[in-house]
Design an enzyme around this catalytic site. Structure first.
Site, PDB file in Angstrom:
ATOM      1  N   ASP A  16       2.422  10.583  20.680  1.00 55.47           N
ATOM      2  CA  ASP A  16       3.136   9.668  19.784  1.00 55.47           C
ATOM      3  C   ASP A  16       3.470  10.356  18.459  1.00 55.47           C
ATOM      4  O   ASP A  16       2.769  11.272  18.031  1.00 55.47           O
ATOM      5  CB  ASP A  16       2.251   8.431  19.544  1.00 55.47           C
ATOM      6  CG  ASP A  16       3.053   7.265  19.006  1.00 55.47           C
ATOM      7  OD1 ASP A  16       4.288   7.350  18.961  1.00 55.47           O
ATOM      8  OD2 ASP A  16       2.431   6.258  18.617  1.00 55.47           O
ATOM      9  N   HIS A  48      11.484  14.677  19.983  1.00 57.02           N
ATOM     10  CA  HIS A  48      11.165  14.699  21.416  1.00 57.02           C
ATOM     11  C   HIS A  48      11.298  16.124  21.977  1.00 57.02           C
ATOM     12  O   HIS A  48      10.495  16.555  22.798  1.00 57.02           O
ATOM     13  CB  HIS A  48      12.095  13.755  22.194  1.00 57.02           C
ATOM     14  CG  HIS A  48      11.944  12.317  21.779  1.00 57.02           C
ATOM     15  ND1 HIS A  48      10.715  11.725  21.584  1.00 57.02           N
ATOM     16  CD2 HIS A  48      12.869  11.355  21.515  1.00 57.02           C
ATOM     17  CE1 HIS A  48      10.885  10.463  21.220  1.00 57.02           C
ATOM     18  NE2 HIS A  48      12.180  10.212  21.161  1.00 57.02           N
ATOM     19  N   LEU A  66      -4.813  23.078  37.568  1.00 56.62           N
ATOM     20  CA  LEU A  66      -4.686  21.836  36.795  1.00 56.62           C
ATOM     21  C   LEU A  66      -3.593  20.915  37.339  1.00 56.62           C
ATOM     22  O   LEU A  66      -2.507  21.376  37.699  1.00 56.62           O
ATOM     23  CB  LEU A  66      -4.375  22.195  35.333  1.00 56.62           C
ATOM     24  CG  LEU A  66      -4.164  21.020  34.379  1.00 56.62           C
ATOM     25  CD1 LEU A  66      -4.945  21.251  33.096  1.00 56.62           C
ATOM     26  CD2 LEU A  66      -2.703  20.812  34.041  1.00 56.62           C
TER      27      LEU A  66
HETATM   28  C1  FPP Z   1       6.535   8.727  21.360  1.00 62.42           C
HETATM   29  O1  FPP Z   1       6.956   9.070  20.073  1.00 62.42           O
HETATM   30  C2  FPP Z   1       7.124   9.618  22.312  1.00 62.42           C
HETATM   31  C3  FPP Z   1       7.836   9.250  23.410  1.00 62.42           C
HETATM   32  C4  FPP Z   1       8.097   7.866  23.809  1.00 62.42           C
HETATM   33  C5  FPP Z   1       8.404  10.264  24.276  1.00 62.42           C
HETATM   34  C6  FPP Z   1       7.378  11.266  24.667  1.00 62.42           C
HETATM   35  C7  FPP Z   1       8.014  12.428  25.208  1.00 62.42           C
HETATM   36  C8  FPP Z   1       7.662  13.689  24.867  1.00 62.42           C
HETATM   37  C9  FPP Z   1       6.605  14.069  23.937  1.00 62.42           C
HETATM   38  C10 FPP Z   1       8.274  14.803  25.528  1.00 62.42           C
HETATM   39  C11 FPP Z   1       7.872  14.704  26.950  1.00 62.42           C
HETATM   40  C12 FPP Z   1       8.100  15.889  27.633  1.00 62.42           C
HETATM   41  C13 FPP Z   1       8.237  15.934  28.947  1.00 62.42           C
HETATM   42  C14 FPP Z   1       8.192  17.216  29.575  1.00 62.42           C
HETATM   43  C15 FPP Z   1       8.471  14.747  29.776  1.00 62.42           C
HETATM   44  P1  FPP Z   1       7.868   8.048  19.301  1.00 62.42           P
HETATM   45  O2  FPP Z   1       9.276   8.366  19.602  1.00 62.42           O
HETATM   46  O3  FPP Z   1       7.455   6.657  19.620  1.00 62.42           O
HETATM   47  O4  FPP Z   1       7.518   8.397  17.824  1.00 62.42           O
HETATM   48  P2  FPP Z   1       7.495   7.399  16.593  1.00 62.42           P
HETATM   49  O5  FPP Z   1       6.413   6.403  16.876  1.00 62.42           O
HETATM   50  O6  FPP Z   1       7.179   8.273  15.440  1.00 62.42           O
HETATM   51  O7  FPP Z   1       8.848   6.763  16.509  1.00 62.42           O
END
Ligand code: FPP
Length: 255
Positions: free
Chosen positions: A35, A52, A146
């Site tokens: 997050d 992201h 893993l």
């Molecule tokens: C949450 O941060 C993140 C997500 C919903 C997307 C997670 C995805 C990634 C970390 C990349 C994944 C990689 C692969 C390989 C699938 P947020 O956008 O909610 O952050 P915020 O709370 O600060 O808005």
């Protein structure tokens, strides 16, 4: 000698303190709520998708480190059933990440003996995303290192509801009676049943919630929260989480 305190890693680059991980007591299964991508980007005046993109690179680093220290499975919350509420371009961008991640890193993951898996509702996931992930699952299924389990279009209440539906249908078909249903039986209908419950959950970005993630499986899991935004998360932060886990007393309701 893995049964000794062998692994010394620095807590962070500004610290002279070192964490000693007991490599004989590394959690088998670590679940991660990644997050803070959006806030990481905002802080830098960048669009959310930049967070992201950076977050994707961190997944790679964490997988590598987890594999090195002997974690057997990592479940990464990449997209929840609630994330569809986000603006369409952001959803589309996130849905392209698995493909991009695997295009970039699959050869290395294969070399490191990683097994890719997916957990979530397939319906709704774009076909190009599913294709990339299924290909990776297929190409890594003979590996025995893993397990990298992507929770994609995953929601825990959805998972439990589906489990109950399938279990009820098996009862209706006479496979067993409702009297025979116990926790183990119901648990066997959950999506991550083969991997086992996580011993440790990491959530980044300072939020203190579970956000509909693995509610069944987290019953006895140690929860570890950090203010660090996911794109800033380092290998040493994983070490720190595991170190803290190793220094907690797990009693499973006992004394
Ligand atoms: C949450 O941060 C993140 C997500 C919903 C997307 C997670 C995805 C990634 C970390 C990349 C994944 C990689 C692969 C390989 C699938 P947020 O956008 O909610 O952050 P915020 O709370 O600060 O808005």
């Amino acid at each position: 000698m893995l049964n000794k305190l062998t692994n010394l890693t620095k807590l962070n680059k500004n610290s002279t303190e070192e964490v000693q991980l007991d490599l004989s007591r590394v959690p088998n299964h670590v679940a991660v709520i990644m997050d803070g991508n959006g806030r990481w980007a905002k802080k830098r005046g960048l669009p959310r998708i930049a967070g992201h993109r950076e977050g994707m690179k961190v997944v790679r680093k964490v997988v590598k480190r987890a594999n090195q220290i002997g974690v057997k499975a990592l479940t990464m919350y990449a997209f929840s059933t609630e994330n569809w509420k986000r603006p369409k371009p952001e959803v589309e961008f996130i849905m392209k990440l698995p493909e991009q991640f695997l295009l970039t890193y699959l050869p290395e993951l294969i070399e490191e003996n990683v097994q890719v898996r997916i957990m979530g509702e397939k319906e709704g996931i774009p076909s190009y995303t599913l294709k990339a992930v299924h290909e990776a699952v297929e190409r890594t299924k003979m590996n025995n290192g893993l397990i990298l389990n992507f929770a994609l279009n995953y929601g825990s209440r959805y998972e439990i509801t589906q489990a109950v539906k399938r279990l009820s249908s098996d009862i209706e078909q006479g496979k067993f009676t409702s009297e025979e249903v116990d926790e183990q039986k119901l648990g066997s209908y959950m999506m991550s049943n083969e991997i086992g419950d996580p011993e440790l959950l990491i959530r980044t970005s300072g939020e203190l919630r579970l956000s509909n993630f693995m509610l069944w499986q987290l019953a006895y899991t140690e929860l570890w929260f950090t203010d660090i935004y996911w794109p800033d998360f380092k290998e040493t932060d994983l070490d720190q989480a595991i170190y803290d886990y190793q220094n907690r007393g797990r009693r499973f309701g006992g004394v």
